[in-house]
Design a protein around this motif. Structure first.
Motif, PDB file in Angstrom:
ATOM      1  N   ARG A 104       0.832  -1.190   0.000  1.00 30.16           N
ATOM      2  CA  ARG A 104       0.000   0.000   0.000  1.00 30.16           C
ATOM      3  C   ARG A 104       0.875   1.251   0.000  1.00 30.16           C
ATOM      4  N   SER A 105       0.332   2.362  -0.421  1.00 30.55           N
ATOM      5  CA  SER A 105       1.108   3.603  -0.468  1.00 30.55           C
ATOM      6  C   SER A 105       1.373   4.107   0.944  1.00 30.55           C
ATOM      7  N   SER A 106       2.467   4.835   1.094  1.00 27.30           N
ATOM      8  CA  SER A 106       2.842   5.364   2.408  1.00 27.30           C
ATOM      9  C   SER A 106       1.792   6.323   2.947  1.00 27.30           C
ATOM     10  N   GLU A 107       0.986   6.907   2.064  1.00 27.11           N
ATOM     11  CA  GLU A 107      -0.029   7.867   2.505  1.00 27.11           C
ATOM     12  C   GLU A 107      -1.142   7.218   3.324  1.00 27.11           C
ATOM     13  N   ILE A 108      -1.289   5.886   3.231  1.00 25.97           N
ATOM     14  CA  ILE A 108      -2.350   5.231   3.997  1.00 25.97           C
ATOM     15  C   ILE A 108      -1.805   4.227   5.011  1.00 25.97           C
ATOM     16  N   LEU A 109      -0.492   4.186   5.156  1.00 25.33           N
ATOM     17  CA  LEU A 109       0.111   3.187   6.036  1.00 25.33           C
ATOM     18  C   LEU A 109       0.314   3.679   7.467  1.00 25.33           C
ATOM     19  N   GLY A 110       0.024   4.943   7.748  1.00 25.69           N
ATOM     20  CA  GLY A 110       0.371   5.490   9.049  1.00 25.69           C
ATOM     21  C   GLY A 110       1.661   6.273   8.919  1.00 25.69           C
ATOM     22  N   ARG A 111       2.506   6.203   9.936  1.00 24.57           N
ATOM     23  CA  ARG A 111       3.728   6.993   9.887  1.00 24.57           C
ATOM     24  C   ARG A 111       4.720   6.423   8.875  1.00 24.57           C
ATOM     25  N   ALA A 112       5.479   7.327   8.292  1.00 21.34           N
ATOM     26  CA  ALA A 112       6.541   6.960   7.363  1.00 21.34           C
ATOM     27  C   ALA A 112       7.792   7.711   7.780  1.00 21.34           C
ATOM     28  N   LEU A 113       8.906   6.984   7.934  1.00 25.38           N
ATOM     29  CA  LEU A 113      10.139   7.571   8.444  1.00 25.38           C
ATOM     30  C   LEU A 113      11.135   7.821   7.315  1.00 25.38           C
ATOM     31  N   ASP A 114      11.705   9.011   7.321  1.00 28.90           N
ATOM     32  CA  ASP A 114      12.656   9.448   6.301  1.00 28.90           C
ATOM     33  C   ASP A 114      14.042   9.515   6.945  1.00 28.90           C
ATOM     34  N   SER A 115      14.929   8.596   6.577  1.00 20.83           N
ATOM     35  CA  SER A 115      16.263   8.548   7.179  1.00 20.83           C
ATOM     36  C   SER A 115      17.358   8.995   6.208  1.00 20.83           C
ATOM     37  N   ARG A 116      16.975   9.648   5.123  1.00 24.36           N
ATOM     38  CA  ARG A 116      17.950   9.971   4.082  1.00 24.36           C
ATOM     39  C   ARG A 116      19.103  10.830   4.589  1.00 24.36           C
ATOM     40  N   GLU A 117      18.826  11.728   5.525  1.00 27.95           N
ATOM     41  CA  GLU A 117      19.849  12.706   5.904  1.00 27.95           C
ATOM     42  C   GLU A 117      21.088  12.040   6.506  1.00 27.95           C
ATOM     43  N   PHE A 118      20.894  10.985   7.286  1.00 29.18           N
ATOM     44  CA  PHE A 118      22.069  10.332   7.850  1.00 29.18           C
ATOM     45  C   PHE A 118      22.949   9.753   6.756  1.00 29.18           C
ATOM     46  N   TRP A 119      22.349   8.970   5.864  1.00 28.29           N
ATOM     47  CA  TRP A 119      23.125   8.295   4.828  1.00 28.29           C
ATOM     48  C   TRP A 119      23.799   9.299   3.894  1.00 28.29           C
ATOM     49  N   GLU A 120      23.122  10.417   3.632  1.00 28.99           N
ATOM     50  CA  GLU A 120      23.709  11.449   2.772  1.00 28.99           C
ATOM     51  C   GLU A 120      24.845  12.170   3.490  1.00 28.99           C
ATOM     52  N   THR A 121      24.670  12.450   4.778  1.00 24.32           N
ATOM     53  CA  THR A 121      25.689  13.180   5.539  1.00 24.32           C
ATOM     54  C   THR A 121      26.986  12.395   5.615  1.00 24.32           C
ATOM     55  N   PHE A 122      26.882  11.077   5.820  1.00 23.75           N
ATOM     56  CA  PHE A 122      28.083  10.264   5.982  1.00 23.75           C
ATOM     57  C   PHE A 122      28.476   9.515   4.706  1.00 23.75           C
ATOM     58  N   ASN A 123      27.746   9.800   3.633  1.00 25.30           N
ATOM     59  CA  ASN A 123      28.091   9.303   2.295  1.00 25.30           C
ATOM     60  C   ASN A 123      28.230   7.780   2.249  1.00 25.30           C
ATOM     61  N   ILE A 124      27.285   7.093   2.886  1.00 25.64           N
ATOM     62  CA  ILE A 124      27.205   5.641   2.780  1.00 25.64           C
ATOM     63  C   ILE A 124      25.762   5.266   2.445  1.00 25.64           C
ATOM     64  N   THR A 125      25.585   4.045   2.004  1.00 21.30           N
ATOM     65  CA  THR A 125      24.272   3.543   1.613  1.00 21.30           C
ATOM     66  C   THR A 125      24.045   2.196   2.287  1.00 21.30           C
ATOM     67  N   PRO A 126      22.841   1.929   2.782  1.00 16.67           N
ATOM     68  CA  PRO A 126      22.607   0.610   3.397  1.00 16.67           C
ATOM     69  C   PRO A 126      22.944  -0.522   2.439  1.00 16.67           C
ATOM     70  N   LEU A 127      23.703  -1.489   2.930  1.00 15.98           N
ATOM     71  CA  LEU A 127      24.006  -2.668   2.123  1.00 15.98           C
ATOM     72  C   LEU A 127      22.815  -3.614   2.067  1.00 15.98           C
ATOM     73  N   LYS A 128      22.051  -3.632   3.144  1.00 14.45           N
ATOM     74  CA  LYS A 128      20.858  -4.477   3.219  1.00 14.45           C
ATOM     75  C   LYS A 128      19.654  -3.572   3.007  1.00 14.45           C
ATOM     76  N   GLY A 129      19.378  -3.272   1.742  1.00 16.23           N
ATOM     77  CA  GLY A 129      18.375  -2.283   1.402  1.00 16.23           C
ATOM     78  C   GLY A 129      16.976  -2.831   1.288  1.00 16.23           C
ATOM     79  N   ARG A 130      16.789  -4.130   1.521  1.00 15.15           N
ATOM     80  CA  ARG A 130      15.442  -4.690   1.479  1.00 15.15           C
ATOM     81  C   ARG A 130      15.397  -5.907   2.395  1.00 15.15           C
ATOM     82  N   MET A 131      14.340  -5.997   3.180  1.00 10.98           N
ATOM     83  CA  MET A 131      14.227  -7.087   4.140  1.00 10.98           C
ATOM     84  C   MET A 131      13.760  -8.341   3.414  1.00 10.98           C
TER      85      MET A 131
END
Length: 297
Positions: free
Chosen positions: A268-295
């Motif tokens: 379902r779209s994030s608009e109907i799922l309840g809260r949605a968390l945006d963590s982009r700033e950490f990964w952009e600040t330290f210039n790394i990307t999650p290696l495990k990007g999907r559960m």
């Protein structure tokens, strides 16, 4: 010479962090309550000003606090007792506190009849990032206290989404999280991060602490998962039954709920799922990307 990293509380996260430290040649020491597995025996009493337990701890450039601190004055007490017992008096260690993303959006909780579960008051259908207003509690107040020590003492907080990896898999929880169709009906979003990426985040902060001083960060793997999607894909059967017909009733319930609510496809779209968390700033600040990007498991 001081160590690079001192881990206060070598729990589950350390099973990922220690191998990363070894690979990157980051010197470290770790504590546990019992002192098992070549760790240092250490127990932090949040209400005690006794410096004696801290004298066994080695000097370190960065101190990672993995356990929650909840007592008023507890964060400041830990920092001061550690600093006051250093053999190298010019050392000004930095401190990382691990926390939880539940402070954003979750309005409160009450105990489920099953003690292992909580019933969380649904959050608003909105996005939250690390700058969003959060709901204070004892733990976040202690984190604020730690952050207030910056910049004199460099401090930062990494608030983590749900942890998974190795033997910790959310597939085990489908049956408990969604034991009935009506419970599943009210399940929305879930946010996760793999233990390996937590370890990589800690090391990234340690290596460039100036970017983190005084900041609270929100960490997820960059995805908003849908409980309907997970329950439909996994079911509640044995972990090795993905291709089996016997996976529990959850997939059927999800199909029925999709028809009843007009949902045409998952997730379902994030608009109907309840809260949605945006963590982009950490990964952009330290210039790394999650290696495990999907559960996956």
């Amino acid at each position: 010479m001081p160590l690079d990293l001192l881990i206060l509380g070598a729990g589950w996260t350390s099973s990922f962090l220690l191998p990363v430290c070894r690979t990157r040649r980051i010197s470290f020491a770790a504590t546990t309550r019992s002192g098992i597995d070549n760790t240092i025996k250490f127990l932090f009493d949040q209400d005690s000003d006794d410096s004696e337990p801290f004298k066994v701890l080695p000097d370190a450039k960065t101190v990672l606090i993995t356990f929650p601190i909840t007592a008023l004055g507890g964060s400041q007490r830990l920092v001061q007792l550690y600093k006051n017992t250093r053999t190298e008096k010019d050392l000004n260690p930095a401190f990382i506190q691990l926390g939880a993303t539940s402070i954003w959006g979750e309005q409160g909780s009450r105990q489920h009849k099953d003690p292992a579960l909580k019933v969380i008051t649904p959050a608003e259908n909105k996005w939250y990032d690390r700058h969003s207003l959060y709901n204070p509690n004892e733990r976040s107040n202690a984190e604020d206290e730690l952050l207030a020590l910056s910049p004199v003492t460099p401090t930062t907080v990494l608030d983590l989404a749900g942890l998974y990896g190795e033997d910790r898999t959310m597939r085990r929880w489908v049956g408990k999280v969604a034991p009935t169709k009506e419970v599943l009906r009210n399940k929305g979003s879930i946010h996760m991060i793999h233990g390996l990426d937590v370890a990589r985040a800690i090391v990234a902060v340690h290596n460039d602490f100036s970017r983190a001083v005084g900041q609270r960060w929100l960490l997820t793997d960059g995805r908003v998962y849908d409980w309907w999607d997970l329950a439909s894909a996994w079911g509640s059967g044995p972990l090795d039954s993905t291709d089996s017909e016997d996976r529990g009733p959850q997939a059927v319930w999800v199909r029925e709920l999709m028809r009843e609510t007009g949902v045409r496809a998952l997730p379902r779209s994030s608009e109907i799922l309840g809260r949605a968390l945006d963590s982009r700033e950490f990964w952009e600040t330290f210039n790394i990307t999650p290696l495990k990007g999907r559960m996956e498991d």
